[in-house]
Design a protein around this motif. Structure first.
Motif, short mmCIF file in Angstrom:
data_model
loop_
_atom_site.label_atom_id
_atom_site.label_comp_id
_atom_site.label_asym_id
_atom_site.label_seq_id
_atom_site.Cartn_x
_atom_site.Cartn_y
_atom_site.Cartn_z
N ASN A 79 0.81 -1.22 0.00
CA ASN A 79 0.00 0.00 0.00
C ASN A 79 0.85 1.27 0.00
OD1 ASN A 79 -2.51 -1.35 0.08
ND2 ASN A 79 -2.30 -1.66 2.30
N ASN A 80 2.05 1.19 0.55
CA ASN A 80 2.87 2.41 0.62
C ASN A 80 4.21 2.27 -0.11
OD1 ASN A 80 4.31 0.78 2.38
ND2 ASN A 80 3.75 1.93 4.22
N TRP A 81 4.40 1.15 -0.82
CA TRP A 81 5.65 0.97 -1.55
C TRP A 81 5.75 1.83 -2.80
CZ3 TRP A 81 10.42 0.38 -2.30
CH2 TRP A 81 10.96 -0.02 -3.53
N ASP A 82 4.71 1.81 -3.62
CA ASP A 82 4.81 2.52 -4.91
C ASP A 82 3.46 3.09 -5.31
OD1 ASP A 82 5.86 3.49 -7.22
OD2 ASP A 82 5.99 1.59 -8.27
N SER A 83 2.88 3.90 -4.41
CA SER A 83 1.54 4.45 -4.69
C SER A 83 1.49 5.93 -4.31
CB SER A 83 0.47 3.67 -3.90
OG SER A 83 0.77 3.68 -2.52
N GLY A 84 1.87 6.78 -5.25
CA GLY A 84 1.75 8.21 -5.03
C GLY A 84 3.05 8.88 -4.65
N LYS A 85 2.96 10.21 -4.50
CA LYS A 85 4.16 11.02 -4.28
C LYS A 85 4.78 10.80 -2.90
CE LYS A 85 1.60 15.12 -2.72
NZ LYS A 85 1.38 16.55 -2.95
N ASN A 86 4.02 10.24 -1.97
CA ASN A 86 4.56 10.00 -0.62
C ASN A 86 4.95 8.54 -0.41
OD1 ASN A 86 4.22 12.69 0.31
ND2 ASN A 86 2.02 12.30 0.59
N SER A 87 4.99 7.77 -1.48
CA SER A 87 5.34 6.35 -1.35
C SER A 87 6.81 6.20 -1.00
CB SER A 87 5.04 5.62 -2.65
OG SER A 87 5.90 6.06 -3.68
N ILE A 88 7.16 5.03 -0.49
CA ILE A 88 8.55 4.77 -0.11
C ILE A 88 9.45 4.81 -1.34
CG2 ILE A 88 10.10 2.99 0.80
CD1 ILE A 88 7.78 2.15 2.67
N ARG A 89 8.99 4.20 -2.43
CA ARG A 89 9.82 4.17 -3.64
C ARG A 89 10.09 5.59 -4.15
NH1 ARG A 89 9.57 0.03 -8.71
NH2 ARG A 89 11.13 1.07 -10.00
N GLN A 90 9.09 6.45 -4.13
CA GLN A 90 9.28 7.82 -4.59
C GLN A 90 10.28 8.55 -3.70
OE1 GLN A 90 7.99 9.38 -7.45
NE2 GLN A 90 9.62 10.79 -6.80
N SER A 91 10.20 8.30 -2.37
CA SER A 91 11.15 8.92 -1.45
C SER A 91 12.58 8.47 -1.75
CB SER A 91 10.79 8.57 0.00
OG SER A 91 9.55 9.13 0.35
N LEU A 92 12.73 7.18 -2.02
CA LEU A 92 14.07 6.65 -2.34
C LEU A 92 14.59 7.24 -3.65
CD1 LEU A 92 13.57 2.88 -1.37
CD2 LEU A 92 14.56 4.70 0.01
N ASN A 93 13.71 7.35 -4.64
CA ASN A 93 14.11 7.96 -5.92
C ASN A 93 14.55 9.41 -5.74
OD1 ASN A 93 13.61 5.62 -7.36
ND2 ASN A 93 11.54 6.23 -7.99
N ASP A 94 13.81 10.14 -4.89
CA ASP A 94 14.17 11.54 -4.63
C ASP A 94 15.54 11.64 -3.96
OD1 ASP A 94 11.86 12.54 -5.72
OD2 ASP A 94 10.82 12.84 -3.81
N ILE A 95 15.80 10.72 -3.05
CA ILE A 95 17.10 10.71 -2.38
C ILE A 95 18.23 10.49 -3.39
CG2 ILE A 95 18.57 9.48 -0.73
CD1 ILE A 95 16.02 8.88 0.90
N ILE A 96 18.04 9.51 -4.27
CA ILE A 96 19.09 9.14 -5.23
C ILE A 96 19.23 10.17 -6.34
CG2 ILE A 96 19.75 7.40 -6.96
CD1 ILE A 96 18.24 5.34 -5.12
N ASP A 97 18.10 10.64 -6.87
CA ASP A 97 18.13 11.51 -8.05
C ASP A 97 18.37 12.98 -7.71
OD1 ASP A 97 17.56 9.25 -9.50
OD2 ASP A 97 15.39 9.65 -9.62
#
Length: 570
Positions: A79-97
């Motif tokens: 539910n929170n891995w890859d769903s929307g701008k506050n998802s965990i995956r989006q946070s990780l992408n923001d950190i890396i990119d």
């Protein structure tokens, strides 16, 4: 202890609670934090950024590493891995990119970077493959990246090992905390185990010279107070938390004064941090009880008799008054640096003042004090009304207090007990027992407030009551002395210090009494010389008055008096 910690950590909100615990944990293992949670600003996935030796590595590995932590509440699942701008995956992408190439300083270019997902839940099986695939792919692209998940078990273990270690928090301390939480649901529990625990911790802190050990112990105070608060929230009863935090803050100041920590930067920060924690509890509590203040007899719900109703009413008056004055203090302290927050605090104080007026007028028990010491609550509330310019509320209440005092004496020959004695009060209320009251500080305080509020007619009504019904009563005032501050923040200061002015004769002319009040401001000890006043922590005195039942100092309100003659202070 693990079960207590698990329940506590699972209950933490993401913002301001879980992230705060993580910053304390990182500090406790020697990792320096260079970016803290910052509400209202874009953080590109990083809630906490830190740098130091990786405590999870072997002792031989002395290399320092970067920690970029994204904080999430609850389980790490689909539910929170890859769903929307506050998802965990989006946070990780923001950190890396974004964060690493643009926000991370060049001095960390050659460091290993740990990207941490910290959660007070579990890593669900349904998302493990996604997590493994993502971290493997990103690790292949950049071998300096290391992905870590800290779940509830990790946080519990880290907290127990570093913030509640056996050295910091031995078994006798743990037992006191467990007893506190076990007895918390008892309506008459007096929090004695929690108080004993805090006194042990403060005593342990007093001689410490090592700054790091000292701060660990001081942060432990806040942690166990937080655990208590969460227990109260679960029971839907915040009152024990507000009483307990009041006691801790008072003892904190007493410890601070005894240790003479005024030039110690880190202890000052911890005192400020605990004070802010206390303010948050005040706001949680007030938000919960405020509605009941606007209902007729709102405080009588679930109370079986009028005596308990009266005692609870006065307790609530005192708590609410100190909450309002704490907000006024916050407004004053933060005005130069943060005018917006200061304005918010002032509005909070005004709201508390207005709601306290509603409590008083919707609960008739507020006009029938049972003990002379209820003048503590009356004075605290009157000071709040005066400072928030709610003179209308203060005057109406004062009129009722004097009127009902007269009626109660004429009908029942009852004057509030000079010595607080619950058994005797029951005898009077139930059995018709008559107690001859020979002394009163409360009546003298009412006379003072008649002058403060320029209510000469009410003053004359009070004089008439004394002359016609209580001609032999010994009117008194208690004044502090130079050594009073030594006892004020750890006990009832009246037992060991201070001086009582007795046999007070109130003149018929209110102007004459007003002149006496002004003269006495200079005759008795100048309370502005007390250390807590000199150091700008004035309102801690009011908390101590309420908590340890020391009468409010007369100059606490007399210093606010604008006289009708030429003795006003500039």
């Amino acid at each position: 202890m693990k079960l207590v910690l698990k329940d506590y950590i699972e209950s933490l909100k993401e913002e301001g609670e879980l992230d705060s615990l993580l910053t304390d944990l990182l500090w406790s293992v020697g990792i320096k934090i260079f970016t803290r949670p910052n509400k209202g600003t874009r953080q590109y996935g990083v809630d906490i950024a830190a740098y130091g030796k990786n405590f999870q590595n072997s002792i031989e590995d002395q290399n320092k590493e970067v920690f970029l932590i994204t904080v999430k509440k609850g389980n790490f699942d689909r539910n929170n891995w890859d769903s929307g701008k506050n998802s965990i995956r989006q946070s990780l992408n923001d950190i890396i990119d974004v964060y690493i190439p643009n926000r991370l300083g060049k001095q960390y270019n050659n460091c290993k970077i740990n990207i941490v997902v910290a959660s007070n839940g579990e890593l669900s099986e349904g998302v493990i493959d996604n997590w493994v695939s993502y971290t493997k792919e990103q690790g292949t692209k950049n071998d300096k990246l290391n992905f870590v998940f800290w779940g509830i078990r990790d946080l519990v273990q880290l907290t127990e090992d570093n913030l509640l270690s056996e050295l910091l928090f031995p078994e006798d301390h743990r037992l006191l905390l467990r007893k506190t939480l076990s007895f918390l649901d008892l309506p008459d529990y007096d929090l004695r185990h929690f108080y004993e625990l805090n006194e042990k911790l403060f005593q342990k802190c007093l001689p410490l010279k090592n700054n790091r050990k000292l701060i660990k112990n001081l942060r432990l105070l806040r942690l166990i107070s937080n655990i208590l608060l969460k227990g109260c929230v679960e029971m839907n009863n915040i009152k024990p938390a507000i009483i307990a935090s009041e006691r801790v803050l008072i003892l904190y100041w007493d410890w601070f004064k005894k240790r003479n920590s005024f030039n110690e930067k880190e202890p000052i920060k911890e005192l400020i941090s605990y004070h802010f924690f206390k303010i948050q509890i005040n706001r949680i509590y007030f938000a919960k009880v405020q509605t009941s203040y606007y209902s007729e007899d709102g405080l009588s719900f679930g109370i079986g008799n009028l005596l308990e109703y009266s005692l609870i009413t006065y307790e609530q008056i005192g708590i609410s008054a100190t909450i309002g004055m704490s907000e006024l203090y916050e407004a004053m302290v933060h005005f130069p640096s943060d005018p917006n927050y200061s304005e918010t605090c002032y509005k909070n104080a005004m709201q508390v003042s207005q709601s306290l007026g509603e409590l008083i007028f919707n609960n008739p028990a507020s006009c029938y004090p049972k003990y002379d010491e209820h003048c503590i609550e009356i004075n605290l509330a009157m000071i709040l009304f005066y400072q928030t310019e709610r003179f209308d509320i203060a005057i109406q209440w004062l009129e009722k207090l004097i009127s009902y005092l007269r009626d109660n004496y004429l009908l029942k020959e009852f004057i509030p007990l000079f010595i607080t004695d619950y058994e005797k009060l029951i005898q009077i209320e139930v059995g018709g027992y008559k107690e001859e009251i020979s002394s009163s500080i409360l009546i003298t305080c009412l006379a003072d407030w008649c002058i403060m509020l320029k209510e000469d007619n009410l003053y004359k009504n009070l004089i008439e009551l004394i002359e016609q019904s209580l001609p032999n009563i010994d009117l008194q005032h208690w004044h502090p002395e130079e050594n009073t501050e030594e006892n004020l923040f750890n006990s009832n200061a009246m037992r060991e210090t201070g001086s009582t002015r007795s046999s007070i004769k109130l003149p018929k002319n209110p102007i004459e009494y007003e002149m006496e009040m002004v003269e006495e401001r200079n005759i008795f000890f100048d309370e502005t010389k007390f250390l807590h006043n000199n150091k700008g922590f004035q309102h801690i005195e009011y908390l101590a008055n309420r908590h340890f039942r020391t009468y409010v100092f007369p100059n606490s309100w007399r210093q606010l008096l604008n006289t009708r003659f030429c003795f006003n202070k500039p």
